[in-house]
Scaffold this motif. Structure first.
Motif, PDB file in Angstrom:
ATOM      1  N   SER A   9      -5.144   0.644   8.036  1.00 19.00           N
ATOM      2  CA  SER A   9      -4.541  -0.385   7.187  1.00 19.00           C
ATOM      3  C   SER A   9      -3.438  -1.101   7.974  1.00 19.00           C
ATOM      4  N   PHE A  10      -2.793  -0.366   8.887  1.00 22.58           N
ATOM      5  CA  PHE A  10      -1.702  -0.915   9.693  1.00 22.58           C
ATOM      6  C   PHE A  10      -0.744  -1.683   8.774  1.00 22.58           C
ATOM      7  N   ASN A  11      -0.152  -0.949   7.837  1.00 24.31           N
ATOM      8  CA  ASN A  11       0.587  -1.549   6.731  1.00 24.31           C
ATOM      9  C   ASN A  11       2.037  -1.073   6.676  1.00 24.31           C
ATOM     10  N   PRO A  12       2.883  -1.371   7.656  1.00 27.04           N
ATOM     11  CA  PRO A  12       2.632  -2.194   8.836  1.00 27.04           C
ATOM     12  C   PRO A  12       2.275  -1.340  10.060  1.00 27.04           C
ATOM     13  N   LEU A  49      -0.845  -2.725  -0.288  1.00 27.42           N
ATOM     14  CA  LEU A  49      -1.151  -3.402   0.970  1.00 27.42           C
ATOM     15  C   LEU A  49      -0.535  -4.797   1.036  1.00 27.42           C
ATOM     16  N   ALA A  50      -0.005  -5.122   2.204  1.00 26.43           N
ATOM     17  CA  ALA A  50       0.380  -6.509   2.464  1.00 26.43           C
ATOM     18  C   ALA A  50      -0.914  -7.314   2.615  1.00 26.43           C
ATOM     19  N   LYS A  51      -0.812  -8.615   2.604  1.00 27.96           N
ATOM     20  CA  LYS A  51      -1.994  -9.471   2.731  1.00 27.96           C
ATOM     21  C   LYS A  51      -2.720  -9.169   4.047  1.00 27.96           C
ATOM     22  N   SER A 158       3.466   4.485   8.141  1.00 31.10           N
ATOM     23  CA  SER A 158       3.686   3.165   7.552  1.00 31.10           C
ATOM     24  C   SER A 158       4.362   3.282   6.195  1.00 31.10           C
ATOM     25  N   SER A 159       4.022   4.328   5.442  1.00 29.18           N
ATOM     26  CA  SER A 159       4.646   4.493   4.123  1.00 29.18           C
ATOM     27  C   SER A 159       6.152   4.757   4.261  1.00 29.18           C
ATOM     28  N   PHE A 160       6.547   5.534   5.278  1.00 20.49           N
ATOM     29  CA  PHE A 160       7.976   5.756   5.521  1.00 20.49           C
ATOM     30  C   PHE A 160       8.670   4.440   5.862  1.00 20.49           C
ATOM     31  N   ILE A 161       8.006   3.617   6.673  1.00 23.14           N
ATOM     32  CA  ILE A 161       8.584   2.327   7.064  1.00 23.14           C
ATOM     33  C   ILE A 161       8.744   1.420   5.843  1.00 23.14           C
ATOM     34  N   MET A 188       9.047  -9.184   4.377  1.00 25.41           N
ATOM     35  CA  MET A 188       7.876  -8.416   3.970  1.00 25.41           C
ATOM     36  C   MET A 188       8.303  -7.037   3.487  1.00 25.41           C
ATOM     37  N   TYR A 189       7.562  -6.508   2.545  1.00 23.73           N
ATOM     38  CA  TYR A 189       7.718  -5.136   2.005  1.00 23.73           C
ATOM     39  C   TYR A 189       9.032  -4.930   1.255  1.00 23.73           C
ATOM     40  N   THR A 190       9.696  -6.027   0.851  1.00 19.44           N
ATOM     41  CA  THR A 190      10.948  -5.848   0.101  1.00 19.44           C
ATOM     42  C   THR A 190      10.680  -5.761  -1.396  1.00 19.44           C
TER      43      THR A 190
END
Length: 190
Positions: A9-12, A49-51, A158-161, A188-190
């Motif tokens: 997923s690289f999210n991010p 997921l981000a876009k 990525s979930s921690f990030i 992003m992710y805010t």
């Protein structure tokens, strides 16, 4: 050409992903690593997921000018959710001269028997596995198509990030600098 497919997923995308990609390129027989951005992993919730194209862009930024690593959006045009066997079948038809193998973490190997048509994947493709902290590799670690590749182990997710961003903590150095700057400037992710 031998292509190692690193699905995610690289999210991010983060430095752990990049270290694994580089390590597999340097220490296995692959000629290139394709980081395949998955639009919807059937084992994960899509809502977090981000876009798709934002995540693809972040992977492209992370790779920079490394000719041995490529960002791939191949699954964007395939049916959702994305099943690895379907993507592999498509890639084999589209690139008949390439030899594909999978790159995965040990956490995925232990649950690999739950994947759609996992027996076909094991029959037709090599799987290069890097260990992850605190995960048992399971019974498939001794399968002839599975090779365990000693690689640096980083306990970054990525979930921690994403949680760090939401709680106002800096993610600098957890992601490549170009990714950090893009995430920060685009909130992003805010």
């Amino acid at each position: 050409m031998k292509i190692g497919l690193y699905f995610g997923s690289f999210n991010p995308v983060h430095v752990g992903h990049m270290i694994i990609s580089s390590h597999m390129l340097q220490y296995t027989d692959v000629d290139q690593v394709w980081m395949v951005v998955s639009p919807h992993n059937p084992h994960k919730e899509k809502k977090s997921l981000a876009k798709d194209y934002d995540r693809l862009h972040l992977v492209t930024l992370a790779i920079g000018d490394n000719p041995g690593i490529k960002a791939s959006n191949i699954e964007f045009s395939l049916p959702k959710p994305s099943y690895t066997i379907d993507t592999l079948t498509y890639l084999k038809e589209k690139y008949p001269d390439h030899i594909f193998s999978l790159i995965m973490g040990g956490d995925n190997l232990s649950t690999f028997h739950k994947w759609k048509n996992y027996e076909l994947i094991l029959r037709d493709y090599d799987i290069k596995v890097y260990q992850r902290p605190s995960y048992d590799l399971g019974e498939l670690q001794n399968h002839p198509k599975v090779s365990i590749v000693p690689a640096p182990m980083l306990d970054i997710s990525s979930s921690f990030i994403r949680k760090s961003i939401k709680t106002g903590h800096s993610i600098q150095y957890l992601v490549p600098q170009s990714v950090f700057e893009y995430i920060d400037s685009n909130k992003m992710y805010t």
